[in-house]
Design an enzyme around this catalytic site. Sequence first.
Site, PDB file in Angstrom:
ATOM      1  N   SER A  51     -26.238 -51.887 -64.371  1.00 10.72           N
ATOM      2  CA  SER A  51     -24.809 -51.748 -65.097  1.00 10.72           C
ATOM      3  C   SER A  51     -23.833 -51.946 -63.911  1.00 10.72           C
ATOM      4  O   SER A  51     -24.025 -52.711 -63.252  1.00 10.72           O
ATOM      5  CB  SER A  51     -24.523 -50.404 -66.063  1.00 10.72           C
ATOM      6  OG  SER A  51     -23.419 -50.590 -66.641  1.00 10.72           O
TER       7      SER A  51
ATOM      8  N   HIS B  81     -25.426 -55.340 -70.040  1.00 10.51           N
ATOM      9  CA  HIS B  81     -25.585 -55.074 -71.435  1.00 10.51           C
ATOM     10  C   HIS B  81     -25.236 -56.304 -72.240  1.00 10.51           C
ATOM     11  O   HIS B  81     -24.567 -56.142 -73.311  1.00 10.51           O
ATOM     12  CB  HIS B  81     -24.727 -54.056 -71.665  1.00 10.51           C
ATOM     13  CG  HIS B  81     -24.892 -52.574 -70.683  1.00 10.51           C
ATOM     14  ND1 HIS B  81     -26.117 -52.146 -70.408  1.00 10.51           N
ATOM     15  CD2 HIS B  81     -23.666 -52.208 -69.837  1.00 10.51           C
ATOM     16  CE1 HIS B  81     -25.766 -51.075 -69.590  1.00 10.51           C
ATOM     17  NE2 HIS B  81     -24.506 -51.220 -69.151  1.00 10.51           N
TER      18      HIS B  81
END
Lengths: 255, 264
Positions: free
Chosen positions: B131, B165
Amino acid sequence: METAARQIVAFGGGGFSMESGNPLLDDYVLGLTGASRPRVCFLPSASGDADHYIVRFYRAFPAGRCEASHISLFRREQGPADLRAHLLSQDLIYVGGGSVLSLLGVWGAHGIDEILREAWEAGVILCGLSAGSLCWFAEAVTGFHGAPRRVEGLGLLPFSNCVHYEAGSSRRRAYADFLRDGMRPGYAAEDGAALHFVGEELSRIVASRPNARGYRLDLVGDRVVEMRIATTWLGDPASTPVVPLPEAMSTAVAA
Amino acid sequence: MTISRILALGGHDFTSRPPDRAVCELLLKLATERAGARPRICLLPTASGDTSEQIARFYSAFGERPCEPSDLSLFRLGRRPMALRDHLIEQDLIYVGGGSLLNLLAVWEAHDIGAMLGIAWRQGVVLAGQSAGAMCWFEAGITKSSGKPLSAPGMGLLGGSLCVHYNNEPERRAAYLDAVAGGMPGGYGLDDYAGLLWEGTGAPSAVTARRGARAYRVTSGQEGVTEAPLPARFLPAPAPATLREDIVEFRRLSQMRKRAGWLG
């Protein structure tokens, strides 16, 4: 046109973060707002927005006394979307302790530094302890980890600042060295003492403990001169809980 | 010869579920390749604000594996001072956790961590993360640090951009495609449990720890922005960690001691 006074209360250490069971400094800053139910926003950025710290803030500032909120810059998806509007609508902004370097870095990334200046100029009272004190000054001594070092703060107050200024501490020695190396003159506060500035002038020093002290430091020639400033212990029944603003002070002097 | 390596992961956690175990196995393998034996693996949880949760999960994943895990928590240095540069340089793998990309880079800048990581990388320390901890290595990424997905610059150790994501957050993906169409350098999209490994100067190789999780090459051309899935090597999950016999014995003794009220 009347404008609200710019006020900063810089704690050397103390308040709910450090003095569980002694609310004198927190009561003092709440009292300054003059509001019956002041709006208080906590900025825990210097701690990395630690959950336990935020919980302690809400315990110390319960809904019956004030309208409390916090801004977590690590979790922007929660909390107010418009940081500026939220901060400018407060009576008091309370900055927690931790790493002042990290605090300033994170504030810069979100534009908080500019908003806080605006809030200060609009009369929102700014306060905080430790890193939350150092941040308001042009220069400061941080001892968060390792040897104490110099750091540049937001510069709302054109002085230097040293917190946790306890006898024999490494910060105390380092501050004197930095002053000799050209750091601008400034103010130091022990744990339990708070420097209350109105505009850019020191208005008074208040304390949550009878023996907590605040100091002015200057360089005279190559000698550091430390001057102890008279301190009002807030626990003393004779102390005036309300701040003397400069107008009030000049009236008093003239009388 | 030193090979500079970066592993960028689209999203994962440190649980005991099979895809998470597969990711940890890859991290351990990369670190062990550098160290020879018993690698040093350091977590940088800065992007989360050094939350106890992220730190505890990291230790639960690596605490009983053949490695020396540590964490460098910049917000907690007050209670536990560390020589930042020395500690980072002597690692075999540095893992950066997720959170706020904006805060991560701002706090690193304040402590000069970015420069230290650049040196570590050039010396062969493997850099990894998920991330925000993956996007930080690129020129740019798409972050929700301010609430809505927006483009933000990274450190730029790797050219181009990254969006994480990719399958889970359609609004982030849409913001990425818009940004690339609007002139942001192209790059990669990574689903949760997909990763890209850079070794040396060539193109990265894609890995995936979950069937269907993909890495995409995202480029801007005459026909607009295109997303091309990359062939990925599947990472099988290792068997769940079984406790070593001596650890089991130690725990049994500790329990007995507690029950009996022994001291020590």
